[in-house]
Design an enzyme around this catalytic site. Sequence first.
Site, PDB file in Angstrom:
ATOM      1  CG  HIS A 241      -5.054  21.263 -34.292  1.00 51.35           C
ATOM      2  ND1 HIS A 241      -5.810  21.257 -35.440  1.00 51.35           N
ATOM      3  CD2 HIS A 241      -4.169  22.273 -34.443  1.00 51.35           C
ATOM      4  CE1 HIS A 241      -5.404  22.205 -36.243  1.00 51.35           C
ATOM      5  NE2 HIS A 241      -4.414  22.848 -35.668  1.00 51.35           N
TER       6      HIS A 241
ATOM      7  CG  ASP B 231      -8.756  19.674 -36.101  1.00 49.23           C
ATOM      8  OD1 ASP B 231      -8.609  19.755 -34.859  1.00 49.23           O
ATOM      9  OD2 ASP B 231      -7.967  20.197 -36.906  1.00 49.23           O
TER      10      ASP B 231
ATOM     11  N   GLY C 185      -0.528  28.687 -37.120  1.00 50.30           N
ATOM     12  CA  GLY C 185      -1.163  29.849 -36.491  1.00 50.30           C
ATOM     13  C   GLY C 185      -2.453  30.227 -37.182  1.00 50.30           C
ATOM     14  CG  ASN C 186      -3.340  31.092 -41.410  1.00 48.30           C
ATOM     15  OD1 ASN C 186      -2.285  31.187 -42.039  1.00 48.30           O
ATOM     16  ND2 ASN C 186      -4.204  32.081 -41.335  1.00 48.30           N
ATOM     17  CB  SER C 187      -4.773  25.918 -36.690  1.00 45.46           C
ATOM     18  OG  SER C 187      -3.886  25.151 -37.448  1.00 45.46           O
TER      19      SER C 187
ATOM     20  N   GLY D 114     -22.180   2.692 -41.666  1.00 42.78           N
ATOM     21  CA  GLY D 114     -21.816   1.301 -41.392  1.00 42.78           C
ATOM     22  C   GLY D 114     -21.206   0.557 -42.566  1.00 42.78           C
TER      23      GLY D 114
END
Length: 493
Positions: free
Chosen positions: A129, A160, A231-233, A289
């Site tokens: 992201h 992510d 901002g830590n992402s 599955g």
Amino acid sequence: MKKIVKSLMPAMYLLVIAFSTASCNKTQAAPAAATSAPAGQPVDLTYAAEKSLPAVVYIKSVINSKVQTVEYSDPFEDFFSDPFGGFFGRGQGNGQGNSRKRQVQTPKRAAAGSGVIISADGYIVTNNHVVDGADELTVTLNENSKEYSARVIGADKTTDLALIKIDAKNLPAIVIANSDDVKVGEWVLAVGNPLGLNNTVTAGIVSAKARPMNTGGITSMIQTDAAINQGNSGGALVNTRGELIGINAMLASPTGSNIGYGFAIPTSIVKKAVDDFKKYGTYQRAMIGIQGGSVKDYVDAMKDQDKDVQDYGTMEGVRIEKVVEDGAADDAGLEKEDVIIAVDGQKVKTMGDLQGILAQKSPGEKVTVKYMRNKKEKTTTLTLKNEQGNTKVVKNADLDVLGAQFRAVTDAQKEHLNINYGLEVTKVSGGKLKEAGVPQGFIIQRVNDEAMKTIDDLQEAVKTASTSKEPVLYIQGITPTGKKAYFAVALQD
């Protein structure tokens, strides 16, 4: 109770002062010293900060201004175009107005995040992201020492995670630890660039492991009370030796700011994703599955509703609610109401545990599954599959697979056909469009229910569909004579 609190307050103040002093003073402690503090004394985290800070970078992503066509309606249009509200037959007078379209210029947008250098030659891990949809990516090294343009090597929305690359050498790469060895209660640091404050370190402990998150993606996260903010992402979660144990990804907050808990993607998943991105450009997701959840959660929910529930013989494991037809579990004979309790010798207590184990596997791998059926323990071996139900490598496709050439429709075509956008198929030389019968001159307007206004829109549609569970393009458009037509274009044989 008040006396106890008062007696503890001086000790708490000393603890805060000790942390502040340790954070400000540089030390030359050896790795062993980072974990050898006397019992009852604060852990010295300065070594971990010194080792990890140089490897954490600032990432700026820019989405350029674009022209988009939007629909709008004026509820007073009918009224003012016919002041008698259609009394004389010139309007409907229903007050709903007519739908209209106009072009708008979207503003240029910029966002910031963090990343972690994992190799000296410029490979950097961050969150999907952080880089998703970016037209420009800029990486700034620690202490604003140097700035580089970056390109995306691979990215995956479900995990992510993203891998980007800058052209540089001799970078300070972080040491990657095995997140499976991390223990609840262990001291950790969150390193990144939160709220525009570059090179920031916050301390806390590991609050939980394999934490399930209802995000629709990987649900096996490291939970920490080290402060994580916007901002830590993409930044680093490190242990007291300054080794990477996770990539900070999200926080639990109704306000968007830290209120106690953040979540990081463990390195056990990160390492597998990085290898896949380098080899294939995409994450190779292994599927067992099944649909289901933790057996304890299910039993508790049934009891809350005063419903009878069977005795599974265990309160730990993942209860199977549904077996996907022709999936790996179906092929191995697993059934509804079975409870998976271990995979390849690793204990499975919750869905988070199962997700964490599978996230490290690849389609085509064989795994040994231990499960409970009618309170009896059984074992089977199954072959994991990809999202498309086979064991092939899933790669991003590009426009070449369509075997055609395209151009945005001209103003004359828009006026003649009464349309606002579309892509004309100017040449069909082979490939998937020819197989599906799409003719030259056909104007594509929507693909998989997304508007096609530019070549980039079509490229993104092909890329997304090629790695999805159903790799098909459902195309809507019109012929040069204005007749509507529909095609289904399979991207795989």
